[in-house]
Design an enzyme around this catalytic site. Structure first.
Site, PDB file in Angstrom:
ATOM      1  N   ASP A 205     -11.466  -3.440   4.127  1.00 17.28           N
ATOM      2  CA  ASP A 205     -10.267  -3.093   3.369  1.00 17.28           C
ATOM      3  C   ASP A 205      -9.157  -4.104   3.648  1.00 17.28           C
ATOM      4  O   ASP A 205      -8.830  -4.370   4.805  1.00 17.28           O
ATOM      5  CB  ASP A 205      -9.833  -1.685   3.817  1.00 17.28           C
ATOM      6  N   ASP A 274      -6.341   4.067  -4.262  1.00 17.30           N
ATOM      7  CA  ASP A 274      -6.961   5.215  -3.603  1.00 17.30           C
ATOM      8  C   ASP A 274      -6.977   6.405  -4.556  1.00 17.30           C
ATOM      9  O   ASP A 274      -6.014   6.640  -5.295  1.00 17.30           O
ATOM     10  CB  ASP A 274      -6.186   5.582  -2.336  1.00 17.30           C
TER      11      ASP A 274
END
Length: 494
Positions: A205, A274
């Protein structure tokens, strides 16, 4: 801890031998230097970065050549991975940074007990927060001893013994999104560590990495180099590890469109922000748009052509089954910011639509709910073999939007499947019930003399409309989807 460290040392020794062999190979072909005026390592760096950035759609900056990868590629190690989108479970949506070995063992056991493993969910991934706040004296990552007292290698053995695979989380930055040690400057060592532990999947990430970009360096080249470096490091260990990346559009000015470099680097890449358990964003979220289910439809459609066997678009973890009483507070807060409501969750209709969309676009299917307490309805959804077969279709063909906005509020996509079948997805994004008859010609369906058999993959209903090109009749509640599989009648195998 001792067991983990010993495994790292053994694999690290093997990696050193491999690096020595790499160096020997570099010394042999002297013709490379004479022909191109570069040493082979320098030429490899130029070819890797130049080749990847040549796919980016933007001309690389003059400063791109200063961004090196520094680790040779061994793509043969990972070449056969993820031929269909990965399926599994991830800890973030439920436990956040508080994840523990207890949670991972419980999820692994539940995947087996619920039939999800046998339906294809094989990866159990530990998300951010698993690390101790500091590396050890050798620079090795350490699992938090309070929450992972037996270390990661023991947990991997537990997961593997159940016919499952272990995933783990890191970042190319100096720190992860939760402020734990990142892999920046430690890529080779961390890859060796993961391989020694028995890790099968890495979620990588961006987090703090874009902020490390030197002045005057291309954002695109910096991003590509950072993610390529870990891919190469993983392959150098000799262990096949599925590589899932979230490059973050904040690190790339062109991130609003498909990262066409990503298939050369990763097995899957995020195409959305997200994801949270809500149907649609209704409040301004200019700083972080697109967190609810219906917000993902257009990005998924825009990126569809980039996916395929070994390289997939990732719409983020599923929100199916998340409830206000069993959700990571950070995820719930994200949904609240988008909707203005304190408690959020998808109802069963919306959850079926989410799984339909993720499957239609061949996204990774990563559950995040509490598998030990999920409702029978959620379990039935997540293990619907007919729906999962669309996601896992070996052709890996892209979904195509049909008809634009001409279907009276309905959104329609088609997708070619292996063997000649066609998947059709129809979604009612609106808040009122809608019915429509969809002619086959605008859906690009080919005429078949004996017609088509149509299977509704949620109800199991089979129909055989008259005509060589069928008209599809749908009647959908608000936020409902119809996922259909069309099979030409009389089709000859092969």
């Amino acid at each position: 801890m001792i067991d983990d460290a010993a495994r790292v040392r053994r694999i690290d020794d093997a990696a050193r031998v491999r690096r020595i062999d790499d160096a020997a190979r570099v010394r042999r072909p002297a013709w490379v230097r004479s022909r191109f005026g570069l040493s082979l390592p320098a030429l490899l760096t130029v070819l890797v970065l130049g080749g990847l950035c040549g796919l980016c759609g933007d001309a690389p900056d003059a400063s791109d050549a200063s961004v090196g990868v520094g680790i040779p590629a061994h793509r043969e190690v990972s070449a056969g991975l993820a031929r269909t989108p990965p399926m599994g479970w991830n800890s973030w949506n439920l436990r956040g940074a508080a994840v523990s070995a207890v949670d991972i063992r419980a999820a692994a056991d539940a995947l087996v007990a619920t039939g999800m493993r046998d339906a294809g969910y094989r990866y159990v991934t530990i998300d951010d927060g698993w690390m101790f706040p500091a590396r050890d004296e050798h620079g090795t990552l350490i699992a938090d001893p309070g929450r992972f007292p037996g270390g990661i290698a023991a947990l991997a053995r537990y997961v593997h013994a159940r016919g499952l695979r272990l995933g783990i989380y890191e970042s190319p930055g100096r720190t992860t999104c939760q402020g734990r040690p990142g892999s920046y400057g430690h890529e080779a060592h961390d890859a060796v560590t993961f391989a020694a532990w028995g890790v099968d999947y890495l979620k990588y990430d961006a987090c703090s990495y874009p902020g490390l970009r030197p002045a005057g360096t291309s954002a695109r080249a910096w991003l590509v180099a950072g993610f390529t470096r870990m891919r190469n490091a993983l392959d150098a260990t000799g262990r096949p590890i599925v590589y899932s990346i979230n490059p973050s559009s904040s690190g790339d000015p062109a991130g609003e469109r498909a990262w066409s470099w990503a298939p050369s680097v990763a097995n899957l890449w995020r195409v959305t922000n997200d994801h949270a358990p809500c149907w649609a964003t209704v409040l301004p979220m200019d700083y972080y748009p697109g967190v609810c289910t219906s917000d993902s439809f257009d990005p998924a459609s825009a990126w569809a052509s980039e996916g395929g066997p070994g390289h997939w678009n990732d719409l983020d973890m599923l929100a199916v089954g998340l409830t206000p009483s069993a959700v990571n507070p950070d995820v719930e807060n994200l949904a609240s910011l988008a909707t203005g409501r304190v408690s959020n969750q998808l109802d069963d209709i919306e959850a079926r639509t989410e799984l339909s969309v993720w499957s239609m676009f061949a996204s990774a299917l990563i559950a995040g709910n509490d598998l030990t307490t999920m409702s029978p309805a959620t379990r039935t959804m997540l293990t619907n073999r007919a729906v999962l077969a669309i996601d896992q279709d070996p052709l890996g063909g892209p979904a195509s939007r049909r008809g634009g906005d001409s279907w009276d509020g309905l959104s329609v996509w088609t997708r070619p499947l292996a063997g000649g079948d066609t998947a059709v997805l129809v979604v009612n994004r609106g808040d009122t019930r809608r019915a429509a008859d969809l002619p086959g010609s605008p859906l690009a369906l080919r005429a078949n003399p004996a017609g088509y058999e149509i299977a509704d993959l949620w109800t199991g209903r089979l129909t055989r409309p008259a005509g060589t090109v069928p008209t599809l009749s749908v009647d959908l509640a608000p936020h409902e989807a119809a996922l259909l599989r069309l099979t030409p009648v009389g089709r000859t195998a092969g």
